[in-house]
Design an enzyme around this catalytic site. Structure first.
Site, PDB file in Angstrom:
ATOM      1  N   ARG A  52     -39.096 -27.230 -12.107  1.00  0.00           N
ATOM      2  CA  ARG A  52     -39.049 -26.447 -13.351  1.00  0.00           C
ATOM      3  C   ARG A  52     -39.695 -27.197 -14.516  1.00  0.00           C
ATOM      4  O   ARG A  52     -40.201 -26.599 -15.467  1.00  0.00           O
ATOM      5  CB  ARG A  52     -37.595 -26.045 -13.680  1.00  0.00           C
ATOM      6  CG  ARG A  52     -37.426 -25.344 -15.017  1.00  0.00           C
ATOM      7  CD  ARG A  52     -36.195 -24.436 -15.081  1.00  0.00           C
ATOM      8  NE  ARG A  52     -34.994 -25.066 -14.563  1.00  0.00           N
ATOM      9  CZ  ARG A  52     -34.283 -26.012 -15.186  1.00  0.00           C
ATOM     10  NH1 ARG A  52     -34.655 -26.435 -16.374  1.00  0.00           N
ATOM     11  NH2 ARG A  52     -33.213 -26.523 -14.619  1.00  0.00           N
ATOM     12  N   TYR A 104     -50.500  -4.415 -27.863  1.00  0.00           N
ATOM     13  CA  TYR A 104     -49.759  -4.294 -26.620  1.00  0.00           C
ATOM     14  C   TYR A 104     -48.297  -3.944 -26.951  1.00  0.00           C
ATOM     15  O   TYR A 104     -47.645  -4.666 -27.696  1.00  0.00           O
ATOM     16  CB  TYR A 104     -49.832  -5.598 -25.819  1.00  0.00           C
ATOM     17  CG  TYR A 104     -49.057  -5.498 -24.539  1.00  0.00           C
ATOM     18  CD1 TYR A 104     -49.494  -4.662 -23.514  1.00  0.00           C
ATOM     19  CD2 TYR A 104     -47.871  -6.182 -24.358  1.00  0.00           C
ATOM     20  CE1 TYR A 104     -48.767  -4.524 -22.351  1.00  0.00           C
ATOM     21  CE2 TYR A 104     -47.140  -6.051 -23.187  1.00  0.00           C
ATOM     22  CZ  TYR A 104     -47.601  -5.223 -22.189  1.00  0.00           C
ATOM     23  OH  TYR A 104     -46.875  -5.075 -21.038  1.00  0.00           O
ATOM     24  N   ASP A 177     -53.808 -12.924 -28.883  1.00  0.00           N
ATOM     25  CA  ASP A 177     -53.691 -12.359 -27.535  1.00  0.00           C
ATOM     26  C   ASP A 177     -55.100 -11.991 -27.091  1.00  0.00           C
ATOM     27  O   ASP A 177     -55.681 -11.018 -27.559  1.00  0.00           O
ATOM     28  CB  ASP A 177     -52.780 -11.128 -27.555  1.00  0.00           C
ATOM     29  CG  ASP A 177     -52.582 -10.518 -26.168  1.00  0.00           C
ATOM     30  OD1 ASP A 177     -53.400 -10.785 -25.272  1.00  0.00           O
ATOM     31  OD2 ASP A 177     -51.615  -9.749 -25.994  1.00  0.00           O
ATOM     32  N   LYS A 202     -53.821 -10.245 -15.685  1.00  0.00           N
ATOM     33  CA  LYS A 202     -54.970  -9.377 -15.873  1.00  0.00           C
ATOM     34  C   LYS A 202     -56.258 -10.103 -15.447  1.00  0.00           C
ATOM     35  O   LYS A 202     -56.379 -10.436 -14.295  1.00  0.00           O
ATOM     36  CB  LYS A 202     -55.010  -8.894 -17.321  1.00  0.00           C
ATOM     37  CG  LYS A 202     -53.631  -8.459 -17.878  1.00  0.00           C
ATOM     38  CD  LYS A 202     -53.074  -7.217 -17.247  1.00  0.00           C
ATOM     39  CE  LYS A 202     -51.632  -6.906 -17.590  1.00  0.00           C
ATOM     40  NZ  LYS A 202     -51.285  -6.888 -18.996  1.00  0.00           N
TER      41      LYS A 202
HETATM   42  C1  LIG Z   1     -50.149  -7.061 -19.826  1.00  0.00           C
HETATM   43  C2  LIG Z   1     -50.276  -7.541 -21.211  1.00  0.00           C
HETATM   44  C3  LIG Z   1     -49.283  -8.349 -21.801  1.00  0.00           C
HETATM   45  C4  LIG Z   1     -47.986  -8.713 -21.083  1.00  0.00           C
HETATM   46  O1  LIG Z   1     -48.221  -9.518 -19.959  1.00  0.00           O
HETATM   47  P1  LIG Z   1     -47.356  -9.448 -18.586  1.00  0.00           P
HETATM   48  O2  LIG Z   1     -48.094 -10.404 -17.716  1.00  0.00           O
HETATM   49  O3  LIG Z   1     -47.381  -8.030 -18.090  1.00  0.00           O
HETATM   50  O4  LIG Z   1     -45.968  -9.891 -18.906  1.00  0.00           O
HETATM   51  C5  LIG Z   1     -49.498  -8.783 -23.103  1.00  0.00           C
HETATM   52  N1  LIG Z   1     -50.613  -8.460 -23.791  1.00  0.00           N
HETATM   53  C6  LIG Z   1     -51.589  -7.681 -23.255  1.00  0.00           C
HETATM   54  C7  LIG Z   1     -52.787  -7.347 -24.061  1.00  0.00           C
HETATM   55  C8  LIG Z   1     -51.433  -7.186 -21.954  1.00  0.00           C
HETATM   56  O5  LIG Z   1     -52.395  -6.400 -21.449  1.00  0.00           O
END
Ligand SMILES: *Cc1c(COP(=O)(O)O)cnc(C)c1O
Length: 381
Positions: A52, A104, A177, A202
């Site tokens: 961890r 998001y 982000d 993603k």
């Molecule tokens: C999917 C996504 C998130 C969240 O991420 P997870 O891996 O699903 O927890 C945050 N910001 C954007 C732009 C996303 O597409």
């Protein structure tokens, strides 16, 4: 050759270092062990001896991402949301946070929850209105400015350099982000951001088979030490097997991203001319309000994410998605296969997203197959 001298394509293809020093393995072993034995002097062999706190597979994956983003350190989490919620834990009690009103929805929901609890004060600004970010800032009180670019799901573009200057002038940090751009076209740290975030679920992984999130810092400071401590104490690091899958996915990041960008550009141009389409939202199109900033900020393609407004309403957009045969009607983005999604169904009635908006995550298939699929689905309307 130092990593600074290598180009990002090379760093990604080799997952930082191609050959395992101990064995010569070209693909590194996965360290699944949850614990590590001490040596004959009762000293730990590694800097951490419990999974961890850290482990070699996690470190290699993190170091690869840090090198791609041009930061000194990256921290991987069990999901994007685990990374986001951990970062917001570092905001002092009662401090102010500014973020865009369209972004998001998971992040927006979490910030509203923190505001409702009295944990933070929150201003959501409209990034389409010039000067709204600056107006949202409270000098000396704003601790963190969160932006997303391009913005999900309208793909509006925020000028990272200008946002960083404004945040810093108010005494805040800027976190970006960058899930939709994935270091291939934009490196927010080089434009002045303090922290960059990716849902590694993603583009970084790119194969729709891993859940992961990552933060990369511009500086090893007290906040970063807090993020690291919180990840350990809240138990949120990414597990070794997932790190390995992510590292494998990232080896092809650049070719995947470039192909998706080229496909997306062709699809955007096709949709823009289609009589069944009201409007196409893609930063690569000159008609998009964010195009000029995108052209400056995104070096090498405009990504695979776009949305368009179907002529009609909620039901027409939803029905369009059900008629697709090649493009998969599913949520998420950044995978090799194209996905389409009716956003309002997913985000719910409280969302500001238009009823007739369809979001497409363009994959790496042959673009003619994708366009033919869109053609038949639009013809059915
Ligand atoms: C999917 C996504 C998130 C969240 O991420 P997870 O891996 O699903 O927890 C945050 N910001 C954007 C732009 C996303 O597409």
């Amino acid at each position: 050759m130092s990593n600074e001298a290598l180009r990002p394509e090379t760093i990604a293809a080799h997952a930082l270092r191609a050959v395992d020093e101990a064995t010569g393995a070209v693909v590194p072993p996965i360290y699944t062990s949850s614990t590590y034995a001490r040596d004959e002097n009762y000293r730990p062999k590694l800097k951490e001896n419990y999974v961890r706190n850290g482990n070699p597979t996690l470190w290699q994956t993190e170091e690869t991402i840090a090198a791609l983003e041009g930061g000194p350190s990256a921290l991987l989490f069990a999901s994007g949301m685990a990374a986001i919620t951990t970062l917001f834990e570092t905001v002092p009690q009662g401090a102010h946070v500014a973020a865009p009103d369209i972004m998001y929805y998971g992040t927006r929901d979490w910030l509203k929850r923190l505001e409702g609890l009295g944990r933070i004060s929150l201003t959501l600004f409209n990034p389409e209105t010039p000067g709204s970010l600056e107006a949202a800032l409270q000098k000396g009180r704003t601790d963190l400015v969160w932006i997303e670019t391009p913005l999900n799901p309208t793909w509006g573009v925020i000028d990272i350099e200008a946002a960083a200057k404004a945040a810093h002038a108010a005494g805040a940090i800027l976190a970006v982000d960058a899930t939709a751009t994935a270091a291939v076209t934009t490196q927010p740290l080089k434009l002045g951001a303090d922290i960059v975030f990716h849902s590694a679920t993603k583009y970084l992984n790119g194969h729709s088979d891993v859940l992961a999130g990552v933060l990369v810092t511009a500086a090893e400071n007290q906040r970063w030490a807090d993020v690291r401590m919180l990840r350990t104490k809240m138990g949120a690091p990414l597990a070794p097997l997932e790190c390995f899958l992510l590292m494998r996915g990232m080896r092809t990041l650049f070719v995947r991203y470039r192909q998706a960008s080229a496909n997306a550009m062709a699809i955007a141009r096709y949709l823009e001319r289609h009589p069944g389409v009201e409007r196409v939202l893609y930063p690569g199109l000159v008609s998009h309000p964010g195009h000029a900033i995108a052209a400056r900020q995104m070096r090498d393609g405009f990504g695979g994410m776009m949305s368009f407004l179907v002529k009609g309403g909620f039901d027409d957009a939803q029905r369009f998605c059900t008629r697709l045969k090649v493009i998969v009607p599913a949520t998420s983005l950044g995978g090799v296969e194209s996905l389409a999604e009716h956003r309002k169904t997913v985000e719910g009635p409280s969302s500001p997203v238009p009823d007739n908006l369809v979001r497409i995550s363009v994959g790496i298939e042959h673009v003619d197959d994708l366009i033919a699929d869109l053609e038949q689905a639009l013809a059915g309307s």
